[in-house]
Scaffold this motif. Sequence first.
Motif, mmCIF file in Angstrom:
data_model
loop_
_atom_site.group_PDB
_atom_site.id
_atom_site.type_symbol
_atom_site.label_atom_id
_atom_site.label_comp_id
_atom_site.label_asym_id
_atom_site.label_seq_id
_atom_site.Cartn_x
_atom_site.Cartn_y
_atom_site.Cartn_z
ATOM 1 N N GLU A 167 0.815 -1.220 0.000
ATOM 2 C CA GLU A 167 0.000 0.000 0.000
ATOM 3 C C GLU A 167 0.845 1.265 0.000
ATOM 4 O O GLU A 167 0.503 2.248 -0.666
ATOM 5 C CB GLU A 167 -0.931 -0.001 1.218
ATOM 6 C CG GLU A 167 -1.901 1.169 1.235
ATOM 7 C CD GLU A 167 -2.900 1.071 2.373
ATOM 8 O OE1 GLU A 167 -3.650 2.033 2.573
ATOM 9 O OE2 GLU A 167 -2.913 0.018 3.045
ATOM 10 N N ALA A 168 1.960 1.276 0.706
ATOM 11 C CA ALA A 168 2.783 2.489 0.789
ATOM 12 C C ALA A 168 3.301 2.892 -0.583
ATOM 13 O O ALA A 168 3.275 4.078 -0.955
ATOM 14 C CB ALA A 168 3.948 2.258 1.755
ATOM 15 N N GLY A 169 3.762 1.920 -1.359
ATOM 16 C CA GLY A 169 4.246 2.217 -2.703
ATOM 17 C C GLY A 169 3.147 2.726 -3.608
ATOM 18 O O GLY A 169 3.357 3.641 -4.414
ATOM 19 N N ARG A 170 1.939 2.155 -3.484
ATOM 20 C CA ARG A 170 0.822 2.614 -4.300
ATOM 21 C C ARG A 170 0.411 4.031 -3.932
ATOM 22 O O ARG A 170 0.042 4.821 -4.796
ATOM 23 C CB ARG A 170 -0.367 1.660 -4.153
ATOM 24 C CG ARG A 170 -0.151 0.305 -4.793
ATOM 25 C CD ARG A 170 -1.488 -0.394 -5.036
ATOM 26 N NE ARG A 170 -2.300 -0.436 -3.822
ATOM 27 C CZ ARG A 170 -2.198 -1.353 -2.876
ATOM 28 N NH1 ARG A 170 -1.294 -2.313 -3.000
ATOM 29 N NH2 ARG A 170 -2.990 -1.327 -1.812
ATOM 30 N N VAL A 171 0.466 4.359 -2.645
ATOM 31 C CA VAL A 171 0.099 5.711 -2.218
ATOM 32 C C VAL A 171 1.074 6.735 -2.787
ATOM 33 O O VAL A 171 0.667 7.795 -3.280
ATOM 34 C CB VAL A 171 0.049 5.791 -0.681
ATOM 35 C CG1 VAL A 171 -0.085 7.239 -0.222
ATOM 36 C CG2 VAL A 171 -1.113 4.962 -0.146
ATOM 37 N N ARG A 172 2.365 6.444 -2.729
ATOM 38 C CA ARG A 172 3.358 7.375 -3.276
ATOM 39 C C ARG A 172 3.166 7.555 -4.775
ATOM 40 O O ARG A 172 3.180 8.682 -5.287
ATOM 41 C CB ARG A 172 4.772 6.867 -2.977
ATOM 42 C CG ARG A 172 5.197 7.009 -1.528
ATOM 43 C CD ARG A 172 6.683 6.792 -1.376
ATOM 44 N NE ARG A 172 7.084 5.449 -1.765
ATOM 45 C CZ ARG A 172 7.129 4.408 -0.928
ATOM 46 N NH1 ARG A 172 6.806 4.568 0.354
ATOM 47 N NH2 ARG A 172 7.500 3.214 -1.354
ATOM 48 N N ALA A 173 3.008 6.442 -5.484
ATOM 49 C CA ALA A 173 2.800 6.533 -6.931
ATOM 50 C C ALA A 173 1.490 7.238 -7.252
ATOM 51 O O ALA A 173 1.416 8.054 -8.179
ATOM 52 C CB ALA A 173 2.818 5.133 -7.549
ATOM 53 N N GLY A 174 0.449 6.932 -6.479
ATOM 54 C CA GLY A 174 -0.849 7.544 -6.724
ATOM 55 C C GLY A 174 -0.836 9.039 -6.495
ATOM 56 O O GLY A 174 -1.508 9.788 -7.223
ATOM 57 N N LEU A 175 -0.070 9.501 -5.502
ATOM 58 C CA LEU A 175 0.003 10.934 -5.239
ATOM 59 C C LEU A 175 0.592 11.681 -6.429
ATOM 60 O O LEU A 175 0.071 12.726 -6.849
ATOM 61 C CB LEU A 175 0.838 11.188 -3.985
ATOM 62 C CG LEU A 175 0.989 12.649 -3.553
ATOM 63 C CD1 LEU A 175 -0.370 13.252 -3.230
ATOM 64 C CD2 LEU A 175 1.920 12.751 -2.341
ATOM 65 N N VAL A 176 1.675 11.144 -6.977
ATOM 66 C CA VAL A 176 2.284 11.766 -8.168
ATOM 67 C C VAL A 176 1.308 11.760 -9.333
ATOM 68 O O VAL A 176 1.146 12.769 -10.043
ATOM 69 C CB VAL A 176 3.580 11.022 -8.540
ATOM 70 C CG1 VAL A 176 4.146 11.558 -9.855
ATOM 71 C CG2 VAL A 176 4.614 11.158 -7.428
ATOM 72 N N TYR A 177 0.634 10.641 -9.524
ATOM 73 C CA TYR A 177 -0.314 10.493 -10.628
ATOM 74 C C TYR A 177 -1.467 11.490 -10.511
ATOM 75 O O TYR A 177 -1.852 12.145 -11.487
ATOM 76 C CB TYR A 177 -0.826 9.052 -10.609
ATOM 77 C CG TYR A 177 -1.810 8.687 -11.692
ATOM 78 C CD1 TYR A 177 -1.475 8.803 -13.034
ATOM 79 C CD2 TYR A 177 -3.077 8.201 -11.366
ATOM 80 C CE1 TYR A 177 -2.374 8.449 -14.027
ATOM 81 C CE2 TYR A 177 -3.975 7.836 -12.355
ATOM 82 C CZ TYR A 177 -3.625 7.962 -13.671
ATOM 83 O OH TYR A 177 -4.520 7.620 -14.650
ATOM 84 N N VAL A 178 -1.994 11.640 -9.304
ATOM 85 C CA VAL A 178 -3.113 12.558 -9.096
ATOM 86 C C VAL A 178 -2.684 13.999 -9.320
ATOM 87 O O VAL A 178 -3.370 14.769 -10.013
ATOM 88 C CB VAL A 178 -3.695 12.374 -7.680
ATOM 89 C CG1 VAL A 178 -4.687 13.486 -7.373
ATOM 90 C CG2 VAL A 178 -4.379 11.024 -7.545
#
Length: 513
Positions: free
Chosen positions: A153-164
């Motif tokens: 989940e931590a990796g997805r949150v970091r990637a998702g923040l950049v994407y958003v």
Amino acid sequence: MGVWPILPVLVPFTAALLMLLANGRLAVQRGLALAAAGLGLVAAVQLLIAADAGTIAVYRLGDWPAPYGIVLVVDRLAALMVLLVSALGLPALLMAIGGSDSTGKHFHPLFQLQLAGLTGAFLTGDLFNLFVFFEILLLASYALLMHGPAAAEAGRVRAGLVYVVLNLVGSSLFLIALALLYGTLGTLNLADLGRLLPQVPPDDTPLVRTALALLAAVFLLKAAVLPMSLWLPHVYARAPAAAAALFVILTKVGIVMLLRVSVTGFGDAPVARGLLTPWLPALALATVVFGTLGALAARRLVVVAAQLVLVSAGMLLFALGHGGERGTAALLYYLPQSTLVGAGLFLLAAHVEARRPGLGDRFTRGASASGRAWLGPAYLVLAIGLAGLPPLSGFLGKLMLLQAVATDGWRLAWWTALLASGLAVTLAFARAAGPLFWQASEVPAVARLPDGLHRPAPALGLWLLVAAGPLLVILARPASDYAAATAAQLHQRQAYLDAVLPPDEPILRERRP
């Protein structure tokens, strides 16, 4: 065509609503998802058959005429892309039905909303509704990105923040561009823009040109052209396999919309000259090089898949930037192959990761993945297709791309980049095959795998995408003919303008900016 043009948008929207009413009952959601996928595929095939006859159908919502009302336009290009969305959505759905859809209560409604956003973006005839469909598919993709096991989940949150954040910037630029266009021209209908842009008065030229440049920048951000592509490998590599497979077409949305707007909207208008050339071919080549080096440096199969999305985007953008009907035909032949086969590699990476406990899809020596007897052939077919080697459709697509740029100053750079990229990608796949499939020992098979990958549905989804490469070879002649006819129809844009704004409606034709 009756109501067929609106069905690819209406069906997933309705399915998403019914899924929400199902109150989280996964079996009901899966059944609705499969039914919606089947009906959507039927509608897409029907649209393609009708469009192949040369018909350009216009569906007026509420029977309001353009440019005042919302219109959906089905020509060869729109029909092709709607079919591609349906053909990609079904295997991705089968992958999710294996069990990964249980990681979030609303996976299936979000999946359907993303399909609705994709099909709507390809069908819409005006820029404001394109923005609306963009936001629908992006909002759904934000949530789908976060579905997955808690351990990652931590990796997805970091990637998702950049994407958003990046897409919020893109959405803001899109709105600014729309405001400038509407304020100067009084319309956002694409056909109306195609009629009005050649008549822009000198005083409005700076504002209109700024708006068109912002539009191009937004579409290139969606297409992940360098330097706006650094985010993509991190995001796609961390997305759940089913979502990542569907994400492959997101870059194609930007490419196809840039193609549509630049040909149908911009045309030969003086205000739009020089917006894409000569810098777009240079950035496209840089994107190919960047993605190729990323694939060589990757240490996981899913990262290779993400980097190859960039390689295919660069190739398609170069064909677009080079311009001309022949380049467009090559682009439209290569696009479906690169999308379907690239999505297949994401699904394969998930299967490999589940079948190598402790090692996953990393290129670390150890036991080979269990099930290599059937995963190995799938890997071989996908690798040949993505590297562009004969006899599969990737080779035919790259050959058409090479021939499309055979007579101008870009020939040496284009041929060098394309051939060197193919060689490098081949080496990357050969390097990955050793630790993943060619070790002396094999991980023992287990009764249950993570995300339900021991079930038949995920394997069927993978093999549907694997079969796309050989199928496109068998259908090479009709596929290339359709691509050539689509390119011809697109570049002869007057038929599109007349279909949306019929000449027998003078009150619409006499409007002035």
